[in-house]
Scaffold this active site. Structure first.
Site, PDB file in Angstrom:
ATOM      1  N   LYS A 224       0.829  -1.204   0.000  1.00 49.18           N
ATOM      2  CA  LYS A 224       0.000   0.000   0.000  1.00 49.18           C
ATOM      3  C   LYS A 224       0.865   1.257   0.000  1.00 49.18           C
ATOM      4  O   LYS A 224       1.891   1.304   0.670  1.00 49.18           O
ATOM      5  CB  LYS A 224      -0.932  -0.007   1.209  1.00 49.18           C
ATOM      6  CG  LYS A 224      -1.923  -1.167   1.203  1.00 49.18           C
ATOM      7  CD  LYS A 224      -2.740  -1.234   2.465  1.00 49.18           C
ATOM      8  CE  LYS A 224      -1.907  -1.614   3.671  1.00 49.18           C
ATOM      9  NZ  LYS A 224      -2.722  -1.897   4.883  1.00 49.18           N
TER      10      LYS A 224
ATOM     11  N   THR B 280      -9.193   8.722   8.082  1.00 47.24           N
ATOM     12  CA  THR B 280      -8.675   7.518   7.420  1.00 47.24           C
ATOM     13  C   THR B 280      -8.524   6.337   8.385  1.00 47.24           C
ATOM     14  O   THR B 280      -7.812   5.386   8.093  1.00 47.24           O
ATOM     15  CB  THR B 280      -7.309   7.815   6.775  1.00 47.24           C
ATOM     16  OG1 THR B 280      -6.412   8.318   7.784  1.00 47.24           O
ATOM     17  CG2 THR B 280      -7.444   8.838   5.655  1.00 47.24           C
TER      18      THR B 280
ATOM     19  N   GLY C 116      -8.953   2.977   9.909  1.00 49.99           N
ATOM     20  CA  GLY C 116      -9.448   1.694   9.431  1.00 49.99           C
ATOM     21  C   GLY C 116      -9.257   1.439   7.950  1.00 49.99           C
ATOM     22  O   GLY C 116      -9.784   0.461   7.420  1.00 49.99           O
ATOM     23  N   THR C 117      -8.482   2.280   7.281  1.00 45.04           N
ATOM     24  CA  THR C 117      -8.309   2.091   5.835  1.00 45.04           C
ATOM     25  C   THR C 117      -7.618   0.768   5.513  1.00 45.04           C
ATOM     26  O   THR C 117      -7.999   0.074   4.569  1.00 45.04           O
ATOM     27  CB  THR C 117      -7.499   3.250   5.220  1.00 45.04           C
ATOM     28  OG1 THR C 117      -6.306   3.455   5.994  1.00 45.04           O
ATOM     29  CG2 THR C 117      -8.302   4.527   5.186  1.00 45.04           C
ATOM     30  N   GLY C 118      -6.593   0.425   6.284  1.00 41.31           N
ATOM     31  CA  GLY C 118      -5.872  -0.821   6.025  1.00 41.31           C
ATOM     32  C   GLY C 118      -6.750  -2.042   6.238  1.00 41.31           C
ATOM     33  O   GLY C 118      -6.738  -2.983   5.419  1.00 41.31           O
ATOM     34  N   CYS C 119      -7.513  -2.049   7.330  1.00 38.32           N
ATOM     35  CA  CYS C 119      -8.428  -3.159   7.607  1.00 38.32           C
ATOM     36  C   CYS C 119      -9.452  -3.301   6.487  1.00 38.32           C
ATOM     37  O   CYS C 119      -9.718  -4.398   5.992  1.00 38.32           O
ATOM     38  CB  CYS C 119      -9.154  -2.927   8.927  1.00 38.32           C
ATOM     39  SG  CYS C 119      -8.097  -2.732  10.372  1.00 38.32           S
TER      40      CYS C 119
END
Length: 282
Positions: free
Chosen positions: A194, A226, A228-231
């Site tokens: 990412k 932003t 929780g974007t990775g989850c």
């Protein structure tokens, strides 16, 4: 014998006899009381992408948009029981791991994945919360490398996580590619690097399949919302894999999902607010 025929619906298949075959995904991760990340973000994403979501909770956190106020890991036995309960009755088509927190938990989850012979495994190597709180103990990093990376069908690190896992500094796009190759050499099938922590105005996400790189470019949205974007991104990949999409199709949908979720922000909370899981429609 009559050939079985299927009619595809958004989240399930209906066969010739009218029986539904529901796509299912399991998330093994921590709970976020604020609802923006962790188990809550994963289940919202699964639902929005028409996949039946299930969970095995590894830890309960007290958190909101301002930060993490407490972390309460569950006993390893409790996580084992949750995973086994799902395996014997609701076997998932794909699974995602998130916050595993400790070495013991990592070893437990890795053992259960192998025991139940699950192969569509998306590993989100959660280490640090948006507000800076550590969600993976320092001594657990080696366990993650040793036990989880060889099981990962897909690994979704951000740049800081990739730096920790590869023990190298990453400043440029070429260094991201070098890190992806290292992670692939550690046993990961597909590495999705990412680019949100990069400095470019145009955000670049990379997929490395062991032979070549694929890029997804998007405009950088300047917002603090932003959390929780990775989850969410990893959960979207998991949902698509559960629906038997290819890795390339899965990453493409996940990229569009998270871009919409960030652009159409909910603007709630006084700190790093959550993304909008309602924003994307297939």
């Amino acid at each position: 014998m009559a050939q079985m025929m299927f009619k595809k619906q958004s989240g399930y298949i209906i066969n010739i006899w009218g029986e539904s075959m529901v796509y299912k995904a399991l998330t093994i991760a921590g709970s976020d009381s604020g609802g923006g990340a962790g188990i809550q973000a994963d289940l919202k994403t699964f639902h929005q992408l028409h996949v039946f979501g299930m969970s095995a909770i590894t830890a309960v956190t007290a958190q909101n948009t301002l930060g993490v106020q407490g972390i309460y890991p569950l006993p390893v036995e409790a996580v084992e029981k949750q995973i086994d309960s799902i395996a014997v009755d609701l076997s998932p088509d794909a699974i995602k791991t998130g916050m595993l927190f400790s070495e013991d938990m990592i070893e437990c989850v890795a053992y259960k994945i192998k025991q139940h012979r699950w192969t569509r495994v998306v590993v989100d190597p959660v280490m640090i919360a948006k507000g800076g709180s550590r969600l993976l103990k320092q001594e657990a990093v080696e366990a993650l490398q040793r036990h989880m990376l060889p099981l990962a069908y897909v690994l979704t690190p951000n740049i800081p996580e990739a730096e920790v896992l590869t023990n190298m500094r990453i400043d440029t796009l070429e260094q991201r590619k070098e890190a992806a190759k290292k992670l692939h050499d550690m046993g990961v099938r597909y590495v999705v690097m990412k680019g949100g922590h990069g400095e470019e105005n145009e955000l670049v996400d990379l997929l490395y399949d062991g032979e070549q790189f694929y890029e997804w470019k998007s405009k950088r949205v300047h917002t603090k919302h932003t959390h929780g974007t990775g989850c969410t991104f990893a959960a979207a990949i998991t949902a698509q894999l559960a629906k038997e999409k290819t890795i390339y199709e899965a990453v493409d949908v996940a990229k569009r999902f998270i871009q919409a979720a960030i652009e159409q922000t909910l603007q709630i909370g006084g700190g790093h607010g959550p993304t909008n899981h309602w924003a994307f429609h297939e």
